[in-house]
Design a protein around this motif. Structure first.
Motif, PDB file in Angstrom:
ATOM      1  N   ASN A   1       0.826  -1.215   0.000  1.00 25.79           N
ATOM      2  CA  ASN A   1       0.000   0.000   0.000  1.00 25.79           C
ATOM      3  C   ASN A   1       0.857   1.260   0.000  1.00 25.79           C
ATOM      4  OD1 ASN A   1      -2.593  -0.955  -0.170  1.00 25.79           O
ATOM      5  ND2 ASN A   1      -2.983  -0.945   2.026  1.00 25.79           N
ATOM      6  N   ILE A   2       1.924   1.246   0.795  1.00 29.74           N
ATOM      7  CA  ILE A   2       2.789   2.429   0.874  1.00 29.74           C
ATOM      8  C   ILE A   2       3.431   2.692  -0.481  1.00 29.74           C
ATOM      9  CG2 ILE A   2       4.905   3.368   1.921  1.00 29.74           C
ATOM     10  CD1 ILE A   2       4.078   1.834   4.511  1.00 29.74           C
ATOM     11  N   LYS A   3       3.829   1.625  -1.149  1.00 34.81           N
ATOM     12  CA  LYS A   3       4.457   1.807  -2.464  1.00 34.81           C
ATOM     13  C   LYS A   3       3.440   2.325  -3.485  1.00 34.81           C
ATOM     14  CE  LYS A   3       7.968  -0.028  -5.420  1.00 34.81           C
ATOM     15  NZ  LYS A   3       8.864  -1.138  -5.702  1.00 34.81           N
ATOM     16  N   LYS A   4       2.242   1.740  -3.477  1.00 37.51           N
ATOM     17  CA  LYS A   4       1.185   2.200  -4.398  1.00 37.51           C
ATOM     18  C   LYS A   4       0.877   3.677  -4.169  1.00 37.51           C
ATOM     19  CE  LYS A   4      -1.807  -1.779  -5.219  1.00 37.51           C
ATOM     20  NZ  LYS A   4      -3.078  -2.396  -4.836  1.00 37.51           N
ATOM     21  N   ALA A   5       0.706   4.048  -2.914  1.00 36.82           N
ATOM     22  CA  ALA A   5       0.365   5.435  -2.587  1.00 36.82           C
ATOM     23  C   ALA A   5       1.489   6.377  -3.025  1.00 36.82           C
ATOM     24  CB  ALA A   5       0.111   5.578  -1.095  1.00 36.82           C
ATOM     25  N   SER A   6       2.728   5.945  -2.841  1.00 37.55           N
ATOM     26  CA  SER A   6       3.880   6.767  -3.251  1.00 37.55           C
ATOM     27  C   SER A   6       3.836   7.026  -4.753  1.00 37.55           C
ATOM     28  CB  SER A   6       5.199   6.053  -2.912  1.00 37.55           C
ATOM     29  OG  SER A   6       5.319   5.818  -1.531  1.00 37.55           O
ATOM     30  N   ILE A   7       3.594   5.965  -5.511  1.00 36.79           N
ATOM     31  CA  ILE A   7       3.615   6.074  -6.971  1.00 36.79           C
ATOM     32  C   ILE A   7       2.462   6.957  -7.460  1.00 36.79           C
ATOM     33  CG2 ILE A   7       3.310   4.740  -9.115  1.00 36.79           C
ATOM     34  CD1 ILE A   7       4.830   2.437  -7.482  1.00 36.79           C
ATOM     35  N   ILE A   8       1.279   6.729  -6.896  1.00 35.98           N
ATOM     36  CA  ILE A   8       0.118   7.541  -7.302  1.00 35.98           C
ATOM     37  C   ILE A   8       0.372   9.019  -6.997  1.00 35.98           C
ATOM     38  CG2 ILE A   8      -2.303   8.049  -6.738  1.00 35.98           C
ATOM     39  CD1 ILE A   8      -2.641   4.943  -6.442  1.00 35.98           C
ATOM     40  N   ALA A   9       0.905   9.294  -5.803  1.00 33.55           N
ATOM     41  CA  ALA A   9       1.165  10.694  -5.416  1.00 33.55           C
ATOM     42  C   ALA A   9       2.168  11.344  -6.368  1.00 33.55           C
ATOM     43  CB  ALA A   9       1.671  10.765  -3.976  1.00 33.55           C
ATOM     44  N   MET A  10       3.222  10.595  -6.727  1.00 33.00           N
ATOM     45  CA  MET A  10       4.244  11.168  -7.618  1.00 33.00           C
ATOM     46  C   MET A  10       3.677  11.406  -9.016  1.00 33.00           C
ATOM     47  SD  MET A  10       7.801   9.324  -6.334  1.00 33.00           S
ATOM     48  CE  MET A  10       7.267   7.619  -6.395  1.00 33.00           C
TER      49      MET A  10
ATOM     50  N   GLU B   1      12.168   5.476 -14.123  1.00 32.72           N
ATOM     51  CA  GLU B   1      11.108   5.358 -15.139  1.00 32.72           C
ATOM     52  C   GLU B   1      10.867   6.688 -15.871  1.00 32.72           C
ATOM     53  OE1 GLU B   1       8.147   3.600 -17.336  1.00 32.72           O
ATOM     54  OE2 GLU B   1       9.174   2.450 -15.784  1.00 32.72           O
ATOM     55  N   THR B   2      10.941   7.802 -15.124  1.00 33.05           N
ATOM     56  CA  THR B   2      10.506   9.092 -15.693  1.00 33.05           C
ATOM     57  C   THR B   2      11.615  10.135 -15.787  1.00 33.05           C
ATOM     58  OG1 THR B   2       9.988  10.031 -13.517  1.00 33.05           O
ATOM     59  CG2 THR B   2       8.215   8.791 -14.621  1.00 33.05           C
ATOM     60  N   GLY B   3      12.709   9.938 -15.053  1.00 31.45           N
ATOM     61  CA  GLY B   3      13.755  10.967 -14.999  1.00 31.45           C
ATOM     62  C   GLY B   3      13.426  12.127 -14.083  1.00 31.45           C
ATOM     63  N   ILE B   4      12.316  12.027 -13.344  1.00 32.89           N
ATOM     64  CA  ILE B   4      11.906  13.128 -12.460  1.00 32.89           C
ATOM     65  C   ILE B   4      12.345  12.822 -11.026  1.00 32.89           C
ATOM     66  CG2 ILE B   4       9.927  14.390 -11.518  1.00 32.89           C
ATOM     67  CD1 ILE B   4       8.434  13.623 -14.176  1.00 32.89           C
ATOM     68  N   GLN B   5      13.078  13.763 -10.431  1.00 30.35           N
ATOM     69  CA  GLN B   5      13.555  13.569  -9.056  1.00 30.35           C
ATOM     70  C   GLN B   5      12.515  14.099  -8.074  1.00 30.35           C
ATOM     71  OE1 GLN B   5      17.470  15.167  -8.318  1.00 30.35           O
ATOM     72  NE2 GLN B   5      17.631  14.199  -6.300  1.00 30.35           N
ATOM     73  N   ILE B   6      12.158  13.267  -7.118  1.00 29.74           N
ATOM     74  CA  ILE B   6      11.151  13.615  -6.110  1.00 29.74           C
ATOM     75  C   ILE B   6      11.827  13.604  -4.735  1.00 29.74           C
ATOM     76  CG2 ILE B   6       8.964  12.875  -5.029  1.00 29.74           C
ATOM     77  CD1 ILE B   6       8.506  13.692  -7.906  1.00 29.74           C
ATOM     78  N   GLY B   7      11.469  14.579  -3.901  1.00 31.32           N
ATOM     79  CA  GLY B   7      12.063  14.664  -2.576  1.00 31.32           C
ATOM     80  C   GLY B   7      11.370  13.742  -1.569  1.00 31.32           C
TER      81      GLY B   7
ATOM     82  N   GLN C   1      17.559  20.166  -0.454  1.00 33.13           N
ATOM     83  CA  GLN C   1      16.589  20.342  -1.525  1.00 33.13           C
ATOM     84  C   GLN C   1      15.721  19.081  -1.654  1.00 33.13           C
ATOM     85  OE1 GLN C   1      16.126  23.142  -3.483  1.00 33.13           O
ATOM     86  NE2 GLN C   1      14.376  22.009  -4.234  1.00 33.13           N
ATOM     87  N   TRP C   2      16.301  17.925  -1.340  1.00 36.93           N
ATOM     88  CA  TRP C   2      15.611  16.651  -1.611  1.00 36.93           C
ATOM     89  C   TRP C   2      15.327  15.821  -0.365  1.00 36.93           C
ATOM     90  CZ3 TRP C   2      13.621  17.069  -6.106  1.00 36.93           C
ATOM     91  CH2 TRP C   2      14.283  17.788  -7.103  1.00 36.93           C
TER      92      TRP C   2
END
Length: 312
Positions: free
Chosen positions: A204-213, A249-255, A287-288
């Motif tokens: 669930n934590i992983k799913k929620a992380s991915i959806i939020a990002m 997967e996307t090249g986008i860095q998330i903090g 920053q991250w």
């Protein structure tokens, strides 16, 4: 998770929509087959083998500069928040060789007070918004609260994912709300709190992380600090894994922001080490990586200075 499985686990909530939602398609690109036992073992290994090498004055100074100094009390007032902000101003004068905190985090009604009182360059003004901590409000109310916080001087916004909707499998509504609030924030950073203690499982934590990002989070954050359990090393590990896979997967860095239950310098060192081991050096800047806490600042300061210090 293959597409059939995604449909199987999410499809029964949408009998009339056999077509996968874009979020189910997104989830299908990630490995959601993670066991809580494996996560516990991985975290145990990191703590046993790696934390001690980060127990240094340099890392403690870095952590000082990653703190989001937070006051979210029912008793907060204009006077108390102004005094709280003044201490950050005074810290800069008292300890010019130490990094100042990254952020002051308050309720939206205090955004104006903080931004008018704050004199230190580089300290962000974060507001918890969107009906924190429950997130149980109409989206119109969340949008208005967020817009007002930004108008009054907030430079970052922390919102809570709609946990009830997530647990009901309504990923679309969860994501749509996050996207709508990110639109309000524009280029100001938005952190999405997953309230990992309510999500229970690593999957669930992983799913929620991915959806939020995917929906527009600039940071993902463990907890509000208002519910137990708050941040845990296990939740942090899963979230960092998700951030890494999303980046690949996307090249986008998330903090990443652990918050709630950071009660000791050792807790902070454990989170630092997990970020370093899972995400690597690129994430080791304020920053991250942020730490949501109020009590940690004095503890870190005491260790850095070598004597008990109660500054904040």
């Amino acid at each position: 998770m293959n597409e059939n499985h995604a449909e199987h686990c999410c499809g029964h909530h949408h009998e009339h929509a056999p077509k996968q939602s874009k979020y189910e398609v997104a989830l299908s690109k990630y490995d959601l087959n993670i066991s809580d036992g494996e996560v516990r073992e991985a975290v145990k290994k990191i703590i046993a083998e790696k934390v001690h090498e980060n127990d240094t004055p340099e890392v403690k100074k870095f952590l000082m500069g990653s703190i989001e100094l937070t006051t979210l009390k029912t008793t907060d007032s204009d006077e108390s928040v102004m005094a709280f902000t003044e201490r950050v101003n005074q810290f800069d004068d008292a300890y010019p060789n130490l990094p100042h905190v990254a952020t002051i985090c308050v309720y939206p009604c205090f955004a104006g007070i903080v931004s008018q009182t704050l004199e230190v360059d580089g300290v962000e003004v974060a507001c918890v918004s969107g009906s924190f901590p429950s997130s149980q409000a109409l989206i119109e109310v969340k949008v208005a609260e967020t817009a007002l916080a930004l108008k009054d001087g907030a430079t970052e916004i922390d919102i809570v994912m709609s946990v009830g909707k997530f647990l009901s499998g309504d990923y679309e509504s969860v994501a749509d709300e996050i996207s709508e609030l990110k639109q309000v924030c524009g280029d100001r950073k938005m952190k999405v709190i997953l309230e990992t203690g309510c999500l229970k499982t690593a999957e669930n934590i992983k799913k929620a992380s991915i959806i939020a990002m995917y929906a527009g989070a600039d940071y993902i954050k463990t907890s509000t600090g208002k519910l137990e359990p708050a941040a845990t090393p296990e939740a942090a590990y899963v979230m960092c894994q998700a951030i890494k896979e999303y980046y690949n997967e996307t090249g986008i860095q998330i903090g990443f922001k652990p918050a709630g239950g950071i009660n000791s310098v050792m807790d902070a060192l454990i989170y630092y080490t997990i970020v370093k081991e899972v995400l690597g050096e690129k994430w080791l800047t304020n920053q991250w990586l942020r730490l949501g806490t109020s009590r940690l600042a004095n503890m870190l300061l005491s260790e850095i200075l070598g004597e008990e210090t109660k500054f904040f």
